[in-house]
Design a protein around this motif. Structure first.
Motif, PDB file in Angstrom:
ATOM      1  N   GLY A 178       0.812  -1.208   0.000  1.00 15.09           N
ATOM      2  CA  GLY A 178       0.000   0.000   0.000  1.00 15.09           C
ATOM      3  C   GLY A 178       0.847   1.261   0.000  1.00 15.09           C
ATOM      4  N   LEU A 179       0.158   2.366   0.132  1.00 17.25           N
ATOM      5  CA  LEU A 179       0.763   3.694   0.109  1.00 17.25           C
ATOM      6  C   LEU A 179       0.937   4.177   1.546  1.00 17.25           C
ATOM      7  N   TRP A 180       2.125   4.701   1.836  1.00 10.32           N
ATOM      8  CA  TRP A 180       2.458   5.141   3.192  1.00 10.32           C
ATOM      9  C   TRP A 180       3.005   6.568   3.155  1.00 10.32           C
ATOM     10  N   ARG A 181       2.490   7.407   4.049  1.00 10.65           N
ATOM     11  CA  ARG A 181       2.935   8.797   4.188  1.00 10.65           C
ATOM     12  C   ARG A 181       4.071   8.849   5.204  1.00 10.65           C
ATOM     13  N   GLY A 182       5.169   9.496   4.847  1.00  2.00           N
ATOM     14  CA  GLY A 182       6.333   9.552   5.717  1.00  2.00           C
ATOM     15  C   GLY A 182       6.504  10.874   6.433  1.00  2.00           C
ATOM     16  N   SER A 183       7.212  10.805   7.540  1.00  2.76           N
ATOM     17  CA  SER A 183       7.562  11.997   8.301  1.00  2.76           C
ATOM     18  C   SER A 183       8.839  11.706   9.080  1.00  2.76           C
ATOM     19  N   GLY A 184       9.801  12.592   8.982  1.00  2.00           N
ATOM     20  CA  GLY A 184      11.056  12.413   9.697  1.00  2.00           C
ATOM     21  C   GLY A 184      10.894  12.591  11.197  1.00  2.00           C
ATOM     22  N   VAL A 185      11.720  11.883  11.950  1.00  2.00           N
ATOM     23  CA  VAL A 185      11.778  12.035  13.403  1.00  2.00           C
ATOM     24  C   VAL A 185      13.094  12.753  13.696  1.00  2.00           C
ATOM     25  N   PRO A 186      13.043  14.015  14.132  1.00  2.00           N
ATOM     26  CA  PRO A 186      14.272  14.789  14.319  1.00  2.00           C
ATOM     27  C   PRO A 186      15.169  14.246  15.433  1.00  2.00           C
ATOM     28  N   THR A 187      16.395  13.893  15.057  1.00  2.00           N
ATOM     29  CA  THR A 187      17.387  13.380  16.014  1.00  2.00           C
ATOM     30  C   THR A 187      18.741  14.072  15.831  1.00  2.00           C
ATOM     31  N   ASN A 188      18.750  15.205  15.149  1.00  2.45           N
ATOM     32  CA  ASN A 188      19.979  15.917  14.819  1.00  2.45           C
ATOM     33  C   ASN A 188      20.803  15.162  13.774  1.00  2.45           C
ATOM     34  N   HIS A 189      20.122  14.391  12.929  1.00  2.00           N
ATOM     35  CA  HIS A 189      20.759  13.703  11.802  1.00  2.00           C
ATOM     36  C   HIS A 189      20.918  14.717  10.668  1.00  2.00           C
ATOM     37  N   PRO A 190      21.955  14.594   9.837  1.00  2.00           N
ATOM     38  CA  PRO A 190      22.128  15.541   8.734  1.00  2.00           C
ATOM     39  C   PRO A 190      20.925  15.617   7.786  1.00  2.00           C
ATOM     40  N   LEU A 191      20.133  14.556   7.676  1.00  2.00           N
ATOM     41  CA  LEU A 191      18.985  14.570   6.772  1.00  2.00           C
ATOM     42  C   LEU A 191      17.698  15.076   7.422  1.00  2.00           C
ATOM     43  N   ASP A 192      17.740  15.423   8.709  1.00  2.00           N
ATOM     44  CA  ASP A 192      16.536  15.947   9.368  1.00  2.00           C
ATOM     45  C   ASP A 192      15.989  17.135   8.584  1.00  2.00           C
ATOM     46  N   GLY A 193      14.734  17.044   8.163  1.00  2.00           N
ATOM     47  CA  GLY A 193      14.066  18.128   7.456  1.00  2.00           C
ATOM     48  C   GLY A 193      14.367  18.218   5.984  1.00  2.00           C
ATOM     49  N   VAL A 194      15.371  17.503   5.497  1.00  2.00           N
ATOM     50  CA  VAL A 194      15.748  17.599   4.084  1.00  2.00           C
ATOM     51  C   VAL A 194      14.661  17.000   3.191  1.00  2.00           C
ATOM     52  N   LEU A 195      14.247  15.772   3.479  1.00  2.00           N
ATOM     53  CA  LEU A 195      13.235  15.130   2.636  1.00  2.00           C
ATOM     54  C   LEU A 195      11.939  15.934   2.616  1.00  2.00           C
TER      55      LEU A 195
END
Length: 172
Positions: free
Chosen positions: A29-46
């Motif tokens: 199926g189709l899944w909606r994603g959301s980042g979990v901020p952990t101070n990773h370099p990709l936080d907020g990028v996607l």
């Protein structure tokens, strides 16, 4: 429900470890994603680039990176064209308006021609659960169940010790 306020990587990994496994056959199926901020370099990028989430197919193949390019319009991009090492080194640049605008122009050449990853069952610290293995990137997304229609994901890039955490919520 996972709280999406910033937490440490250690806390996110602890939460991931506590959640029950999920079988890969349950994910179609189709899944909606959301980042979990952990101070990773990709936080907020996607999110800045318009990431929607993932689509899993009954044949255990997947569209690993789905982006929203308009109201109700999704496009699958091929992760093979994403410079992973550069993205991990210059993550803060990926959160800028300039990169978001440039990314819009790159979406057509970055489009996937077919599915880009495979769902399988893998062991992680002694627990067997669904994992998404990218075809042409050294990336594995591991999943644990939050609830019937929600998953906690952990992306691991080979050679980078920092996991990226995200949630997926099933959409109709």
């Amino acid at each position: 429900m996972i709280d999406l306020t910033p937490i440490t990587t250690v806390e996110a990994l602890g939460r991931f470890r506590q959640l029950p496994p999920v079988h890969s056959r349950e994910l179609a199926g189709l899944w909606r994603g959301s980042g979990v901020p952990t101070n990773h370099p990709l936080d907020g990028v996607l999110e800045n680039l318009g990431w929607f989430g993932k689509r899993f197919h009954p044949n255990l193949r997947a569209d690993a990176l789905l982006f929203q390019i308009g109201p109700g319009r999704l496009v699958a991009l091929d992760p093979a064209y994403i410079p992973l090492g550069l993205a991990l080194r210059l993550g803060s640049l990926g959160r800028t308006r300039l990169v978001r605008q440039c990314f819009r122009f790159l979406q057509r050449p970055l489009r996937a021609h077919g599915h880009t990853a495979t769902l399988e069952m893998q062991d992680f610290e002694g627990i067997r659960s669904a994992a998404l293995v990218y075809d042409r990137q050294p990336i594995t997304d591991r999943f644990r169940r939050i609830g019937h229609d929600q998953l906690f994901g952990m992306m691991s890039a080979h050679g980078d010790p920092r996991p990226y955490f995200f949630t997926l919520t099933r959409r109709e």
